[in-house]
Write an enzyme that holds these catalytic residues in place. Structure first.
Site, PDB file in Angstrom:
ATOM      1  N   ASP A   1       0.853  -1.197   0.000  1.00  0.00           N
ATOM      2  CA  ASP A   1       0.000   0.000   0.000  1.00  0.00           C
ATOM      3  C   ASP A   1       0.884   1.240   0.000  1.00  0.00           C
ATOM      4  OD1 ASP A   1      -2.925   0.973   0.472  1.00  0.00           O
ATOM      5  OD2 ASP A   1      -1.662   2.180   1.822  1.00  0.00           O
TER       6      ASP A   1
ATOM      7  N   GLU B   1      -4.679   2.473  -4.264  1.00  0.00           N
ATOM      8  CA  GLU B   1      -3.232   2.537  -4.166  1.00  0.00           C
ATOM      9  C   GLU B   1      -2.676   1.252  -3.574  1.00  0.00           C
ATOM     10  OE1 GLU B   1      -4.824   4.353  -0.335  1.00  0.00           O
ATOM     11  OE2 GLU B   1      -5.385   4.319  -2.442  1.00  0.00           O
TER      12      GLU B   1
END
Length: 484
Positions: free
Chosen positions: A357, A400
């Site tokens: 992430d 993301e």
């Protein structure tokens, strides 16, 4: 190419020649059988004419046997009797009685010579000079005895007393009756019927003009002047360029030879070859057209299939690929991950799954804009592709958030891979209008030994997500591992 064309022409020429000769031979066998039946018919008709002439001579011989005065010269009663017999016989156009001295004793009034001496004629010499026909019928060669445009075949028989020939009786057969038999036998104009004696000597030649009849009793044949053309014709048209059949005439020692010139069969063969060629040409063109249509249709089908496959691959690619980063999307990643899990379970291979992430990505979007945020995601995806193995599968599973599944990897190897990604992410810098953008990532991962692979990818990603949550809680820019 030239050699192939030449060989094809040679093969075609040989095949054409073989076909030509085969067709010619077949037509020749058929024509010979048909020609034999016509020759038998002609010989039957001629035999009847000759038998009638012999019977007439025997009648005259019987009369002379009971009427010896008939041998005297210019006996009017005998001449009148011979004239009546001659008139009643359509095939005979004259009867004479010749003495041993070669002088005509008596005869029918319808047939006369310029003089009464016939000692030089073949029918006289056959009985008196050679003695061969002492007690037999003689059939001589046809001639125009009265110097008219009319030909006669002499049929003679001796009148014998003891061993001495008293006289010979000669009946002259009108050859027009033989021509009629030729017509009734369906003998064509260009064919030749040769009437011969038992010794092979020519009697009469039917089917020719009067002037050339006896001079050349041969059928029209092909040109045999020599050269390559003659060799080819002799190979194509065997058996002497003509068909010949023989039929014996009953009751007399003569026979009929019927010739069929090769030109007729050759023309028929060429006609068959020509028709076969037209049929073959039409068939070839039709077959070629069908092949062309099939080829065009097949080509169209293949082109359509290629376009369909290309579009299908493109649609599949769009359906399975993240358009921003070019990595697998979540659906594609899960499908590939399940395939790897099945292979690993089958081969007892250990695997590793990690979730990555981007830290503070929302702040990057807020500070630098969404365009810069998209650039950051693309650069991060490139870094992940360049630092993973060919067997590893990487995918973007959220805004993301990225995921990697690594087959056949040890815990140490998985740890080294995660640390390398942490380091490479810290080294990423992206230029933007607002300034340079730096990046860090948090990683949560889980390692599964080969003996414990019975989990679904969703379960493994859930465990990795728990580890990622702990990495975020630990201050980000770090990695955490969850045990199975």
């Amino acid at each position: 190419m030239i050699t192939s064309v030449f060989l094809a022409l040679v093969v075609f020429t040989v095949a054409l020649f073989v076909s030509f000769r085969g067709i010619y031979a077949e037509l020749s066998r058929y024509e010979k059988s048909y020609l034999q039946s016509r020759a038998d018919y002609v010989s039957l008709a001629i035999g009847r004419v000759m038998e009638h002439a012999i019977q007439t001579i025997n009648r005259v011989s019987g009369i002379l046997a009971v009427y010896p005065e008939g041998f005297s010269k210019d006996n009017r009663y005998m001449s009148s009797l011979l004239t009546r017999i001659d008139d009643n016989s359509h095939a005979i156009d004259g009867i004479i009685v010749v003495g041993p001295d070669g002088v005509i004793k008596t005869g029918s009034s319808t047939f006369g010579f310029s003089d009464n001496i016939v000692a030089d004629f073949p029918f006289f010499e056959a009985h008196f000079s050679e003695g061969v026909y002492l007690d037999a019928t003689f059939i001589g060669e046809a001639s125009d005895y009265r110097e008219e445009d009319k030909w006669y075949i002499p049929v003679s028989y001796p009148v014998v007393s003891g061993s001495t020939i008293q006289a010979i009786i000669v009946a002259f057969v009108d050859t027009s009756f033989l021509e009629d038999s030729l017509f009734l036998g369906s003998v064509y104009e260009n064919q030749v019927a040769r009437l011969s004696n038992g010794d092979g000597s020519l009697i009469y030649c039917l089917g020719r003009g009067a002037l050339e009849r006896q001079a050349n009793c041969e059928p029209d044949i092909l040109d045999q002047e020599g050269g390559i053309g003659s060799l080819v014709l002799s190979w194509l048209v065997p058996d002497g360029y003509q068909t010949t059949v023989q039929s014996d005439v009953e009751s007399v020692d003569i026979y009929v030879i019927l010739h069929q010139p090769a030109n007729t069969i050759l023309q028929s063969t060429l006609g068959v070859i020509w028709r076969m060629g037209i049929v073959a040409l039409v068939g070839t063109l039709t077959f070629g057209l069908c092949l062309w249509v099939i080829w065009r249709q097949t080509k169209s089908w293949r082109e359509n299939e290629t376009r369909w496959k290309r579009k299908s691959r493109r649609l599949l690619e769009l359906a399975m690929t993240d358009p921003l980063t070019g990595l697998n999307n979540r659906r594609s990643f899960e499908i590939e991950a399940r395939r790897i899990l099945l292979d690993s379970a089958k081969n007892q291979l250990q695997i590793g799954v990690m979730l990555i992430d981007a830290d503070h990505f929302k702040k990057i979007n807020d500070d630098y804009g969404h365009a810069t945020g998209d650039v950051v995601l693309r650069e991060l995806a490139k870094m992940l592709k360049s630092n993973t193995r060919d067997t590893d599968i990487a995918g973007r599973i959220g805004g993301e958030e990225f995921a990697i599944i690594s087959p056949d990897i040890s815990p140490e190897g998985l740890n080294r891979l995660a640390r390398r990604i942490l380091l490479k992410a810290r080294m990423l810098t992206i230029d933007s209008e607002e300034g340079e953008v730096s990046l860090t990532v948090s990683i949560g991962m889980v390692h599964v030994p080969g003996s414990n692979i019975h989990h679904d990818i969703i379960d493994l990603m859930s465990k990795a997500d728990d580890a990622l949550y702990r990495a975020k809680e630990a201050g980000r820019d770090c990695l955490k591992t969850e045990k199975m």
